[in-house]
Design an enzyme around this catalytic site. Structure first.
Site, PDB file in Angstrom:
ATOM      1  N   PHE A 141       5.701  -9.248   4.219  1.00 13.26           N
ATOM      2  CA  PHE A 141       4.635  -8.539   3.521  1.00 13.26           C
ATOM      3  C   PHE A 141       4.895  -8.675   2.032  1.00 13.26           C
ATOM      4  O   PHE A 141       5.860  -8.125   1.494  1.00 13.26           O
ATOM      5  CB  PHE A 141       4.568  -7.057   3.888  1.00 13.26           C
ATOM      6  CG  PHE A 141       3.443  -6.359   3.178  1.00 13.26           C
ATOM      7  CD1 PHE A 141       2.153  -6.444   3.661  1.00 13.26           C
ATOM      8  CD2 PHE A 141       3.662  -5.674   1.999  1.00 13.26           C
ATOM      9  CE1 PHE A 141       1.089  -5.839   2.986  1.00 13.26           C
ATOM     10  CE2 PHE A 141       2.616  -5.059   1.319  1.00 13.26           C
ATOM     11  CZ  PHE A 141       1.326  -5.147   1.814  1.00 13.26           C
ATOM     12  N   ASP A 226      11.884 -11.177  -3.167  1.00 17.23           N
ATOM     13  CA  ASP A 226      10.924 -10.095  -3.342  1.00 17.23           C
ATOM     14  C   ASP A 226      11.667  -8.770  -3.140  1.00 17.23           C
ATOM     15  O   ASP A 226      11.842  -8.298  -2.018  1.00 17.23           O
ATOM     16  CB  ASP A 226       9.785 -10.246  -2.335  1.00 17.23           C
ATOM     17  CG  ASP A 226       8.719  -9.164  -2.486  1.00 17.23           C
ATOM     18  OD1 ASP A 226       9.007  -8.130  -3.121  1.00 17.23           O
ATOM     19  OD2 ASP A 226       7.614  -9.341  -1.949  1.00 17.23           O
ATOM     20  N   LYS A 255       6.948  -1.486  -8.041  1.00 23.59           N
ATOM     21  CA  LYS A 255       7.060  -0.140  -7.503  1.00 23.59           C
ATOM     22  C   LYS A 255       7.939   0.765  -8.365  1.00 23.59           C
ATOM     23  O   LYS A 255       7.465   1.350  -9.323  1.00 23.59           O
ATOM     24  CB  LYS A 255       7.533  -0.189  -6.044  1.00 23.59           C
ATOM     25  CG  LYS A 255       6.507  -0.857  -5.123  1.00 23.59           C
ATOM     26  CD  LYS A 255       6.790  -0.614  -3.678  1.00 23.59           C
ATOM     27  CE  LYS A 255       5.826  -1.365  -2.767  1.00 23.59           C
ATOM     28  NZ  LYS A 255       4.426  -0.935  -2.875  1.00 23.59           N
TER      29      LYS A 255
END
Length: 401
Positions: A141, A226, A255
């Site tokens: 994802f 990531d 984030k």
């Protein structure tokens, strides 16, 4: 009709249904706790998918934001501003890298990394034009843009968005043999999550990430990590790759970099890799804006002390010991994770992940499900052991029926 019912009805009527949130309407939050419009308190064990690593309403981050709000919030990249150079220099130093390309969201960072890897492949590695390939892992994802969903294996994320972007090869996560077999002279990058979050907090086999690093070095391929969810303290280290002593060619961050205050993301790499860009070839009006840089600089300062990483490691050990006891029964089929991050597979007879999440909400605990029978736990790193234990007690009660 209650305040909650009114808010839920309005959202149902006037917003696109691209999310299926739990039926709670948050009004205020502080630390690891949120309060809804009716005054009910909930323990947040999701932390905005790690965007809130430092908790809701963190004083240091809010003070940094307020101070910057009084000065300047946006210049665009048409001009320099006085927070930009410090942000880039300090983030590069935190990562042990040389250069930073700031963006806003995690998906933008991934898209930027795809462009970076392809341009590096053509200009530096010498891959024939239009032939660059990037290897990704099944179950990944990395966002929901049209290019990113082109290499997703999740039908919900991918269906009905074609035609899809070519240039990606998908291999099983954790399988070094498959990865090596997929590499060709046209491979420019391997893009991986060190821990797959959306897939259920999947931790790869020991030695896998070190093996990826070895293979990418041998084949002159960029290793793009990531760390948007796994990085910045979540796993007990600044970066999840540190658990295997691995440093990639490119970090993708987001984030928690914005502290839950503003969206901030970045691609961090060497001067050679990010040096492939020239003015006008890539950009963002809001990327690296003064407000974002001010907040992110405070995040970097907080991480430099190591206290949040240490707290995540210690509380993470406690979390996994307690979850291990739950896994000893027949209500939980598996527990995975690292640091203050866990994926819990619930036996189907107990209920779906959504049903478990709703039952926990009724008991004052907020988590979120993924892939049917899995729930994720990722509390703010500032949570107290007492509050964490209370939340786990509620989970135990729900699982016990």
């Amino acid at each position: 009709m209650s305040l909650t019912e009114k808010a839920l009805a309005s959202a149902e009527a006037h917003s696109a249904h691209n999310y299926h949130p739990l039926p709670v309407v948050v009004a205020t939050a502080d630390g690891a706790w949120m309060t809804d419009v009716e005054g009910r308190r909930y323990l947040d064990l999701l932390a905005g998918y790690s965007a809130l690593n430092f908790g809701h309403g963190n004083r240091r981050l809010l003070d940094a934001a307020r101070a910057q709000l009084e000065r300047v919030t946006l210049t665009s990249r048409a001009f320099h501003h006085d927070r930009f150079a410090d942000f880039c220099a300090q983030l590069a130093e935190l990562c042990g890298m040389e250069a930073v390309l700031p963006m806003n969201t995690g998906a933008e960072a991934v898209e930027t990394a795809v462009k970076t890897a392809r341009k590096w492949g053509y200009r530096v590695k010498g891959v024939p034009d239009g032939m660059a390939e990037i290897i990704v892992a099944a179950g990944n994802f990395h966002g929901r843009t049209t290019t990113v969903v082109s290499f997703s294996t999740d039908p919900e994320a991918r269906a009905d968005y074609g035609p899809y972007t070519p240039g990606f090869r998908i291999v099983p996560y954790g399988d070094l043999t498959a990865l090596a077999g997929a590499m060709t002279g046209n491979t420019v990058a391997v893009l991986l999550e060190p821990i797959q979050g959306e897939a259920g907090v999947l931790v790869p086999p020991p030695g896998y990430l070190a093996g990826v690093r070895r293979l990418t070095r041998e084949r002159n391929v960029l290793f793009v990590a990531d760390e948007i969810q796994s990085g910045l303290g979540r796993t007990g280290r600044t970066f999840a790759l540190e658990h295997e002593g691995v440093v990639p060619d490119v970090y993708l961050l987001g984030k928690a970099l914005g502290g839950g205050v503003v969206p901030v993301s970045a691609v961090v790499s060497s001067a050679e890799v990010l040096g492939v860009f020239r003015p006008g070839e890539h950009g963002s009006t809001f990327g690296g804006n003064p407000l974002a840089c001010a907040v992110a600089l405070e995040v970097i300062a907080m991480l430099r002390t190591g206290e949040y990483q240490e707290r995540a490691a210690e509380l993470g050990d406690h979390l996994h010991r307690e979850l291990g006891l739950l896994a000893g029964g027949d209500a939980v089929t598996a527990v995975r994770g690292r640091g203050l991050w866990a994926g819990i597979d619930v036996a189907p007879r107990i209920g779906t992940g959504r049903e478990i999440s709703e039952r926990l909400m009724e008991r004052g605990v907020l988590v979120k499900d993924t892939h049917g029978s899995t729930i994720r736990i990722a509390p703010p790193l500032v949570i107290t052991e007492e509050d964490l234990d209370w939340g786990l007690d509620q989970l135990g009660a729900v699982l016990a029926g």
